[in-house]
Design an enzyme around this catalytic site. Structure first.
Site, PDB file in Angstrom:
ATOM      1  CB  ILE A 149      -0.313  -3.755   1.661  1.00 25.88           C
ATOM      2  CG1 ILE A 149      -1.131  -4.087   0.403  1.00 25.88           C
ATOM      3  CG2 ILE A 149       1.067  -3.230   1.275  1.00 25.88           C
ATOM      4  CD1 ILE A 149      -1.483  -2.906  -0.479  1.00 25.88           C
ATOM      5  CG  ASP A 168      -4.867  -1.781  11.652  1.00 27.50           C
ATOM      6  OD1 ASP A 168      -5.995  -1.340  11.957  1.00 27.50           O
ATOM      7  OD2 ASP A 168      -4.601  -2.223  10.518  1.00 27.50           O
ATOM      8  CB  THR A 228       3.158   1.869  -1.281  1.00 31.18           C
ATOM      9  OG1 THR A 228       2.919   1.084  -0.109  1.00 31.18           O
ATOM     10  CG2 THR A 228       4.632   1.914  -1.583  1.00 31.18           C
ATOM     11  NE  ARG A 230      -5.829   4.923  -3.433  1.00 25.75           N
ATOM     12  CZ  ARG A 230      -5.242   3.897  -4.030  1.00 25.75           C
ATOM     13  NH1 ARG A 230      -3.928   3.806  -4.069  1.00 25.75           N
ATOM     14  NH2 ARG A 230      -5.949   2.955  -4.623  1.00 25.75           N
ATOM     15  CG  ASP A 254       3.844   3.855  -6.098  1.00 25.77           C
ATOM     16  OD1 ASP A 254       4.525   4.061  -7.126  1.00 25.77           O
ATOM     17  OD2 ASP A 254       2.763   3.221  -6.120  1.00 25.77           O
ATOM     18  CD  GLU A 259      -1.097   9.449  -7.698  1.00 29.98           C
ATOM     19  OE1 GLU A 259      -1.541   8.683  -8.573  1.00 29.98           O
ATOM     20  OE2 GLU A 259      -0.802   9.066  -6.560  1.00 29.98           O
ATOM     21  CG  HIS A 278      -0.368   5.299  -8.172  1.00 30.54           C
ATOM     22  ND1 HIS A 278      -1.396   6.065  -7.712  1.00 30.54           N
ATOM     23  CD2 HIS A 278      -0.618   4.047  -7.695  1.00 30.54           C
ATOM     24  CE1 HIS A 278      -2.238   5.326  -7.000  1.00 30.54           C
ATOM     25  NE2 HIS A 278      -1.771   4.083  -6.978  1.00 30.54           N
ATOM     26  CB  ILE A 279       4.738   1.898 -10.972  1.00 30.54           C
ATOM     27  CG1 ILE A 279       5.991   2.253 -10.146  1.00 30.54           C
ATOM     28  CG2 ILE A 279       4.538   2.840 -12.140  1.00 30.54           C
ATOM     29  CD1 ILE A 279       7.295   1.940 -10.854  1.00 30.54           C
ATOM     30  CB  ALA A 281      -0.610  -2.189  -7.965  1.00 36.68           C
TER      31      ALA A 281
HETATM   32  P1  NAD Z   1      -6.452  -3.285   3.992  1.00 32.30           P
HETATM   33  O1  NAD Z   1      -7.855  -2.817   4.047  1.00 32.30           O
HETATM   34  O2  NAD Z   1      -6.186  -4.742   3.942  1.00 32.30           O
HETATM   35  O3  NAD Z   1      -5.620  -2.673   5.215  1.00 32.30           O
HETATM   36  C1  NAD Z   1      -5.728  -1.350   5.630  1.00 32.30           C
HETATM   37  C2  NAD Z   1      -5.554  -1.343   7.133  1.00 32.30           C
HETATM   38  O4  NAD Z   1      -5.525   0.012   7.561  1.00 32.30           O
HETATM   39  C3  NAD Z   1      -6.727  -2.033   7.880  1.00 32.30           C
HETATM   40  O5  NAD Z   1      -6.236  -3.096   8.688  1.00 32.30           O
HETATM   41  C4  NAD Z   1      -7.331  -0.912   8.698  1.00 32.30           C
HETATM   42  O6  NAD Z   1      -7.769  -1.353   9.984  1.00 32.30           O
HETATM   43  C5  NAD Z   1      -6.149   0.042   8.831  1.00 32.30           C
HETATM   44  N1  NAD Z   1      -6.563   1.394   9.167  1.00 32.30           N
HETATM   45  C6  NAD Z   1      -7.687   2.056   8.802  1.00 32.30           C
HETATM   46  N2  NAD Z   1      -7.696   3.286   9.354  1.00 32.30           N
HETATM   47  C7  NAD Z   1      -6.552   3.399  10.072  1.00 32.30           C
HETATM   48  C8  NAD Z   1      -5.991   4.424  10.868  1.00 32.30           C
HETATM   49  N3  NAD Z   1      -6.628   5.582  11.043  1.00 32.30           N
HETATM   50  N4  NAD Z   1      -4.799   4.213  11.453  1.00 32.30           N
HETATM   51  C9  NAD Z   1      -4.141   3.036  11.284  1.00 32.30           C
HETATM   52  N5  NAD Z   1      -4.639   2.013  10.572  1.00 32.30           N
HETATM   53  C10 NAD Z   1      -5.818   2.198   9.956  1.00 32.30           C
HETATM   54  O7  NAD Z   1      -5.812  -2.536   2.733  1.00 32.30           O
HETATM   55  P2  NAD Z   1      -4.475  -2.945   1.966  1.00 32.30           P
HETATM   56  O8  NAD Z   1      -4.821  -3.857   0.843  1.00 32.30           O
HETATM   57  O9  NAD Z   1      -3.428  -3.327   2.950  1.00 32.30           O
HETATM   58  O10 NAD Z   1      -4.106  -1.536   1.291  1.00 32.30           O
HETATM   59  C11 NAD Z   1      -3.562  -0.492   2.051  1.00 32.30           C
HETATM   60  C12 NAD Z   1      -3.496   0.768   1.202  1.00 32.30           C
HETATM   61  O11 NAD Z   1      -2.703   0.550   0.029  1.00 32.30           O
HETATM   62  C13 NAD Z   1      -4.850   1.271   0.694  1.00 32.30           C
HETATM   63  O12 NAD Z   1      -4.865   2.679   0.829  1.00 32.30           O
HETATM   64  C14 NAD Z   1      -4.827   0.988  -0.768  1.00 32.30           C
HETATM   65  O13 NAD Z   1      -5.604   1.906  -1.478  1.00 32.30           O
HETATM   66  C15 NAD Z   1      -3.344   1.162  -1.080  1.00 32.30           C
HETATM   67  N6  NAD Z   1      -2.923   0.516  -2.328  1.00 32.30           N
HETATM   68  C16 NAD Z   1      -2.031   1.198  -3.114  1.00 32.30           C
HETATM   69  C17 NAD Z   1      -1.617   0.614  -4.310  1.00 32.30           C
HETATM   70  C18 NAD Z   1      -0.609   1.318  -5.192  1.00 32.30           C
HETATM   71  O14 NAD Z   1      -0.633   1.119  -6.386  1.00 32.30           O
HETATM   72  N7  NAD Z   1       0.302   2.108  -4.644  1.00 32.30           N
HETATM   73  C19 NAD Z   1      -2.126  -0.620  -4.718  1.00 32.30           C
HETATM   74  C20 NAD Z   1      -2.995  -1.297  -3.857  1.00 32.30           C
HETATM   75  C21 NAD Z   1      -3.402  -0.718  -2.664  1.00 32.30           C
END
Ligand code: NAD
Length: 307
Positions: A149, A168, A228, A230, A254, A259, A278-279, A281
């Site tokens: 993301i 990261d 967006t 957690r 979001d 929640e 939380h929308i 996605a």
């Molecule tokens: P991803 O696993 O592709 O990327 C997460 C990144 O965070 C990884 O590259 C990881 O190395 C990095 N990371 C881990 N610990 C870290 C730290 N301490 N400091 C900095 N970086 C760190 O995940 P993604 O698909 O990009 O999703 C990211 C977040 O979005 C997740 O928490 C996921 O649950 C959330 N999400 C939310 C929704 C929503 O509806 N709002 C929908 C999908 C995903």
């Protein structure tokens, strides 16, 4: 194989399943009914709303596959599936684009006080004194977490004339940063340099409450925080203090610690709070992607097993 679908899925994915299997479609089935009939099925096709716990898995003596039309698997007892040799299949990344677009929406809303503007116009209040916003152009945007993301957000922001930096600690490849014209920085760098910080990390022991008073105190005055990912990543009490003090200009969230949000939450009252329930996605496209991708991943797995 007999397939039971326990929640509404996209028609295209249902059609794919029906071409190959005998499918019973029971969207919204209660847990009680599920437990009583699951013994007749080899495959459960679910969404995140169906809890697949030990009780369901014990009752599902024939189960071989759980196909979750989702990204997260929080509702499934994965350890129990492992013990029983049940494969769990989902659709990683299928909603990433929707979340990235929503992140940009929250960023622009937080710069331009859209939430307050909407509240005011709904009341017939055309006093614009509090509605002088900020532009995104020339801002330094810090992407905290540079996975699927975070990288998509970088892509989408590339036309806005901004400077992008990202932090990261576990990134895949260094050229991921270069390819997207994003400067790789350390934790101190992203905290101290960003005008806008957008959070894209998973919720882990390490990231829980990572955004707290101590971190906010090291940020630029007038920083904007977008989340967006957690809710638990940000300490909301500390966030409130920094928002009220003016250290933080505005926020776009979001996701929340609890929640649904409590009615008393400051996030519903503060003029600089731009929030959605939380929308991020939830789009028609991501719904289709999640369902079709999960079902295709399942078919691929079955076909590999058959060949
Ligand atoms: P991803 O696993 O592709 O990327 C997460 C990144 O965070 C990884 O590259 C990881 O190395 C990095 N990371 C881990 N610990 C870290 C730290 N301490 N400091 C900095 N970086 C760190 O995940 P993604 O698909 O990009 O999703 C990211 C977040 O979005 C997740 O928490 C996921 O649950 C959330 N999400 C939310 C929704 C929503 O509806 N709002 C929908 C999908 C995903």
């Amino acid at each position: 194989m007999r397939v039971l679908v326990t929640w509404e899925i996209h028609q295209e994915s249902l059609d794919i399943l029906k071409k190959r299997f005998k499918v019973d479609y029971k969207p919204g089935i209660s847990k009680k009914e599920l437990v009583s009939i699951v013994k007749s099925y080899d495959v459960l096709v679910i969404r995140t709303y169906t809890p697949v716990d030990k009780i369901v898995l014990d009752a599902g003596k024939r189960l071989k596959y759980i196909v979750s039309c989702s990204v997260g698997l929080d509702n499934i007892d994965i350890d129990e599936c492992d013990k029983k040799g049940i494969s769990v299949i989902n659709a990683p990344g299928s909603n990433a684009n929707a979340v990235a677009e929503h992140t940009v929406l929250l960023m622009l809303s937080s710069l331009r006080n859209i939430s307050l503007a909407t509240k005011k116009i709904n009341k017939g209040d055309w006093n614009k004194k509090e509605l002088i916003g900020k532009e995104i152009q020339k801002k330094i945007i810090g992407l905290f977490g540079f996975g699927k993301i975070g990288r998509l957000v970088a892509e989408k922001l590339s036309g806005f004339g901004v400077k992008l930096i990202a932090y990261d600690p576990y990134p895949p490849q260094i050229d991921v940063f270069k390819g997207l014209n994003v400067e790789k920085v350390d934790k101190e760098g992203i905290i101290s340099k960003s005008d806008i910080i957008s959070v894209h990390v998973p919720l882990t022991k390490e990231t829980r409450y990572m955004f707290n008073s101590e971190m906010f105190s090291k940020m630029k005055k007038g920083v904007i925080i977008i989340n967006t990912s957690r809710g638990g990543v940000i300490n909301e009490k500390d966030l409130e203090k920094s928002l009220v003090s003016g250290k933080i200009y505005s926020i776009g969230l979001d996701v929340f610690e609890n929640e649904p949000l409590q009615k008393e939450s400051f996030l519903l009252k503060n003029k600089k709070s731009n929030i959605t329930p939380h929308i991020a996605a939830l789009t028609q496209e991501s719904f289709r992607n999640m369902c079709v991708m999960s079902v295709n991943n399942f078919l691929e797995r079955v076909d590999i097993k058959l060949s």
